[in-house]
Design a protein around this motif. Structure first.
Motif, PDB file in Angstrom:
ATOM      1  N   GLU A   1      -5.668   3.694  -5.632  1.00  0.00           N
ATOM      2  CA  GLU A   1      -5.117   3.149  -7.037  1.00  0.00           C
ATOM      3  C   GLU A   1      -4.500   1.865  -7.001  1.00  0.00           C
ATOM      4  O   GLU A   1      -4.846   0.914  -7.383  1.00  0.00           O
ATOM      5  N   TYR A   2      -3.762   1.790  -5.749  1.00  0.00           N
ATOM      6  CA  TYR A   2      -2.941   0.529  -5.456  1.00  0.00           C
ATOM      7  C   TYR A   2      -3.766  -0.552  -4.761  1.00  0.00           C
ATOM      8  O   TYR A   2      -3.614  -1.742  -5.084  1.00  0.00           O
TER       9      TYR A   2
ATOM     10  N   ASP B   1      -0.125  -3.827  -2.310  1.00  0.00           N
ATOM     11  CA  ASP B   1      -0.612  -3.930  -1.095  1.00  0.00           C
ATOM     12  C   ASP B   1       0.372  -2.954  -0.007  1.00  0.00           C
ATOM     13  O   ASP B   1      -0.100  -2.187   0.704  1.00  0.00           O
ATOM     14  N   SER B   2       1.703  -3.427  -0.149  1.00  0.00           N
ATOM     15  CA  SER B   2       2.555  -2.590   0.961  1.00  0.00           C
ATOM     16  C   SER B   2       2.829  -0.991   0.315  1.00  0.00           C
ATOM     17  O   SER B   2       2.518  -0.094   1.144  1.00  0.00           O
TER      18      SER B   2
ATOM     19  N   SER C   1      -0.441   0.724   1.626  1.00  0.00           N
ATOM     20  CA  SER C   1      -0.402   0.792   3.047  1.00  0.00           C
ATOM     21  C   SER C   1       0.555   1.984   3.536  1.00  0.00           C
ATOM     22  O   SER C   1       0.230   2.924   4.415  1.00  0.00           O
ATOM     23  N   GLU C   2       1.627   2.187   2.601  1.00  0.00           N
ATOM     24  CA  GLU C   2       2.489   3.342   2.880  1.00  0.00           C
ATOM     25  C   GLU C   2       1.781   4.748   2.555  1.00  0.00           C
ATOM     26  O   GLU C   2       2.166   5.690   3.081  1.00  0.00           O
ATOM     27  N   TYR C   3       1.064   4.787   1.464  1.00  0.00           N
ATOM     28  CA  TYR C   3       0.485   5.942   1.154  1.00  0.00           C
ATOM     29  C   TYR C   3      -0.771   6.154   2.194  1.00  0.00           C
ATOM     30  O   TYR C   3      -1.052   7.471   2.300  1.00  0.00           O
TER      31      TYR C   3
ATOM     32  N   ILE D   1       6.026   7.939   1.406  1.00  0.00           N
ATOM     33  CA  ILE D   1       5.933   7.866   0.072  1.00  0.00           C
ATOM     34  C   ILE D   1       7.035   7.283  -0.618  1.00  0.00           C
ATOM     35  O   ILE D   1       7.016   6.406  -1.588  1.00  0.00           O
ATOM     36  N   ALA D   2       8.167   7.619  -0.105  1.00  0.00           N
ATOM     37  CA  ALA D   2       9.418   6.968  -0.708  1.00  0.00           C
ATOM     38  C   ALA D   2       9.467   5.475  -0.394  1.00  0.00           C
ATOM     39  O   ALA D   2       9.832   4.856  -1.369  1.00  0.00           O
ATOM     40  N   LYS D   3       9.168   4.947   0.377  1.00  0.00           N
ATOM     41  CA  LYS D   3       8.734   3.587   1.023  1.00  0.00           C
ATOM     42  C   LYS D   3       7.787   2.854  -0.061  1.00  0.00           C
ATOM     43  O   LYS D   3       7.976   1.876  -0.646  1.00  0.00           O
ATOM     44  N   ALA D   4       6.576   3.714  -0.264  1.00  0.00           N
ATOM     45  CA  ALA D   4       5.725   3.270  -1.247  1.00  0.00           C
ATOM     46  C   ALA D   4       6.351   3.111  -2.707  1.00  0.00           C
ATOM     47  O   ALA D   4       6.081   2.052  -3.337  1.00  0.00           O
TER      48      ALA D   4
END
Length: 314
Positions: free
Chosen positions: A63-64, A32-33, A36-38, A13-16
């Motif tokens: 959502e993303y 997009d990224s 992917s992280e979520y 989540i932090a990366k997202a």
């Protein structure tokens, strides 16, 4: 193990969130990224059995993906959110998410995926809410029908028809069965048309509509191979017995293997069918001597039939 997975989820989540930040050198969020992280975070939460948090992560992923105009992946994520509700036995919420996903599949131009998801949703809700399951199966059938995939459509219609019988919505079941039969006729699966005719007859007789039942059989004479078939002879015998109020004849047909080994919901219709005002000739024959008390047949109105059957039974 669970704590480790939860920590991993929060790292994703932090990366997202980092992917979504903009700066002087990065003008647009990296949707997009972030999606992917979520998605990775959702899997970690799911493995830790933190289904509510997994659901939220899947919804963020959706959502993303939507922001990124990748609707198919957004729909997949929303469907997964629904499955997280299913894990928590929150079926109405689960079905809402799956139906929303199906709308997005349709918008994305992937109706087959939408129909299969509706079918899965129907199976999930069926043990809890038959009415909703009927609705989902019929919607799925409609999607397949629009795509000219009639074999898949008719299978789903069959599920809906059987549930309508179970719900005792016999008028609706009669309409659904006629649609099934027409579809089987279109794909030239005539043996299934025969079976659907038998189911129609049972439903119409339970509705007390002999005329409609008789009409179904007469219309089926035009089907290749129906006239003189085992199914046809059974229905003609059943209708004759019903018309003549002969309980024994009706019972013989309804308890025959042909009807007893139908789909369970139709088999139950067969064994529970009763003839209004019907009389069992065997019972009448056995009762005649007691009623006459000395051979007097006046109590049974002359006793011609009773004497004949009584003699045959001795």
């Amino acid at each position: 193990m669970a704590a480790q997975k939860i920590n991993e989820a929060h790292e994703h989540i932090a990366k997202a969130e980092k992917c979504l930040k903009t700066s002087l050198t990065k003008w647009k969020p990296d949707f997009d990224s972030a999606a992917s992280e979520y998605a990775k975070a959702a899997v970690c939460f799911k493995n830790a059995k933190q289904y509510d948090q997994a659901k939220d992560a899947y919804l963020k992923e959706a959502e993303y993906h939507t922001e990124n105009k990748t609707l198919f992946h957004a729909a997949k994520a929303i469907e997964q959110a629904g499955m997280m509700m299913k894990e928590q036995k929150k079926m109405p919420e689960a079905i809402q998410y799956i139906e929303k996903a199906c709308m997005m599949y349709m918008e994305n131009g992937t109706p087959d995926t939408a129909a299969m998801a509706l079918d899965r949703a129907g199976k999930l809700i069926e043990p809890l809410n038959l009415e909703k399951a009927v609705d989902l199966y019929q919607k799925a059938a409609g999607v397949f029908e629009n795509e000219d995939r009639l074999r898949q459509a008719v299978e789903l219609l069959g599920k809906a028809s059987r549930l309508l019988v179970r719900l005792k919505r016999l008028d609706d079941a009669a309409v659904a069965l006629q649609k099934e039969k027409n579809m089987y006729k279109e794909i030239e699966n005539f043996p299934m048309c025969f079976k659907k005719t038998t189911a129609q007859v049972l439903i119409h007789l339970h509705r007390g509509d002999y005329v409609a039942a008789d009409k179904c059989v007469r219309e089926s004479y035009s089907l290749p191979g129906y006239s003189g078939s085992e199914d046809c002879v059974a229905m003609e015998t059943l209708l004759q017995g019903y018309d003549e109020q002969d309980e024994d004849q009706v019972s013989r047909v309804c308890n025959s293997p042909l009807l007893k080994y139908m789909d369970n919901d139709y088999a139950k219709l067969a064994i529970s069918l009763r003839v209004p005002g019907g009389v069992s000739k065997k019972k009448k024959a056995n009762a005649a001597p007691a009623g006459g008390a000395g051979g007097d047949t006046s109590a049974t109105g002359g006793g011609g039939d009773e004497d004949e059957y009584e003699g045959g039974l001795c």
